[in-house]
Motif scaffolding. Sequence first.
Motif, PDB file in Angstrom:
ATOM      1  N   SER A 156     -13.414   7.526   1.179  1.00  0.00           N
ATOM      2  CA  SER A 156     -13.658   6.341   2.133  1.00  0.00           C
ATOM      3  C   SER A 156     -14.364   6.680   3.361  1.00  0.00           C
TER       4      SER A 156
ATOM      5  N   GLN B  64      -5.899  -0.936   7.848  1.00  0.00           N
ATOM      6  CA  GLN B  64      -6.671   0.403   8.534  1.00  0.00           C
ATOM      7  C   GLN B  64      -6.344   0.708   9.797  1.00  0.00           C
TER       8      GLN B  64
ATOM      9  N   VAL C  86       0.721  -1.117   0.443  1.00  0.00           N
ATOM     10  CA  VAL C  86       0.097   0.338  -0.012  1.00  0.00           C
ATOM     11  C   VAL C  86       1.246   1.000   0.231  1.00  0.00           C
TER      12      VAL C  86
ATOM     13  N   GLY D  43      -0.797   2.091  -2.954  1.00  0.00           N
ATOM     14  CA  GLY D  43      -1.846   2.528  -3.056  1.00  0.00           C
ATOM     15  C   GLY D  43      -2.572   1.198  -3.050  1.00  0.00           C
ATOM     16  N   SER D  44      -3.895   0.782  -2.887  1.00  0.00           N
ATOM     17  CA  SER D  44      -4.336   0.428  -2.453  1.00  0.00           C
ATOM     18  C   SER D  44      -4.905  -0.102  -3.846  1.00  0.00           C
ATOM     19  N   ALA D  45      -4.820   0.271  -4.721  1.00  0.00           N
ATOM     20  CA  ALA D  45      -5.614  -0.059  -6.154  1.00  0.00           C
ATOM     21  C   ALA D  45      -4.450  -0.824  -6.675  1.00  0.00           C
TER      22      ALA D  45
ATOM     23  N   GLU E 128      -6.184   8.491   0.626  1.00  0.00           N
ATOM     24  CA  GLU E 128      -7.217   7.716  -0.659  1.00  0.00           C
ATOM     25  C   GLU E 128      -8.914   8.034  -0.075  1.00  0.00           C
TER      26      GLU E 128
ATOM     27  N   VAL F  81      -1.019   7.080   2.728  1.00  0.00           N
ATOM     28  CA  VAL F  81      -1.587   6.455   1.692  1.00  0.00           C
ATOM     29  C   VAL F  81      -3.108   6.567   1.406  1.00  0.00           C
ATOM     30  N   LEU F  82      -3.481   5.461   2.662  1.00  0.00           N
ATOM     31  CA  LEU F  82      -4.861   5.358   2.891  1.00  0.00           C
ATOM     32  C   LEU F  82      -5.930   6.554   3.934  1.00  0.00           C
TER      33      LEU F  82
ATOM     34  N   ALA G 201     -11.092  11.009  -1.129  1.00  0.00           N
ATOM     35  CA  ALA G 201     -11.650  10.257  -2.129  1.00  0.00           C
ATOM     36  C   ALA G 201     -12.876   9.538  -1.546  1.00  0.00           C
TER      37      ALA G 201
END
Length: 215
Positions: free
Chosen positions: A133, A77, A38, A42-44, A128, A124-125, A131
């Motif tokens: 979450s 997380q 991650v 990133g999670s993607a 995200e 990073v999370l 965006a």
Amino acid sequence: MPTHVSPTVPSPEPARRTQAERRARAEHALLAAAARLVAEHGSAGVTLARVGEEAGFSRGLASHYFGSKGALLARLQEEALAEAMAAAAPERSGAGAVRELCAFAQACLDGVRHPTDLGRAFVVLGAEALAGSSELTDAVARLDARMRDWVAEVVRQGAADGEVGAGVDPDAAATAVVGLLKGLVVQAATAPGALALDRATAEAQRWIRLALTAA
């Protein structure tokens, strides 16, 4: 004359790990691998198969333990939040409000210089989360609230001790201090070469001293 040789006493065999211990070790390794991935992609860029390979296990083990990518990221997380929360509300040192908060600022920004994989993943999370979450947004909000509560407690104690100015509002000061430090951490994490972090840390500490000793 024959030499007497003492019989060799076999060393005790190491205790075998229980199934629960083996599972815990494997989960820890999988989460550590997920944090690295991650942080870097990133999670993607994370799949369960890739996490298993990164951890040195089979491609299917992460799926077996966590069931889905969403469940794995949710657990990651939780782990990252626990680490961040521990750093956000350290044990009181008793050194006085100003010194304690200046040391806290130093510790927050030192974490950018020497980040853990979990810390990098959390940043990073967190980005995200902006965006959309909602689950992670709630987690970040809990962290911010804990930080504010801790800072406000330090300021109140400083006021009771006569170190902090009578006109300082502990809750407002906590919001300002956390906002200052989070802003610096995000800037340093997203553009590490663009900031003179030592000077920024010293300036943040100067602002804290000025704000808390105001009349």
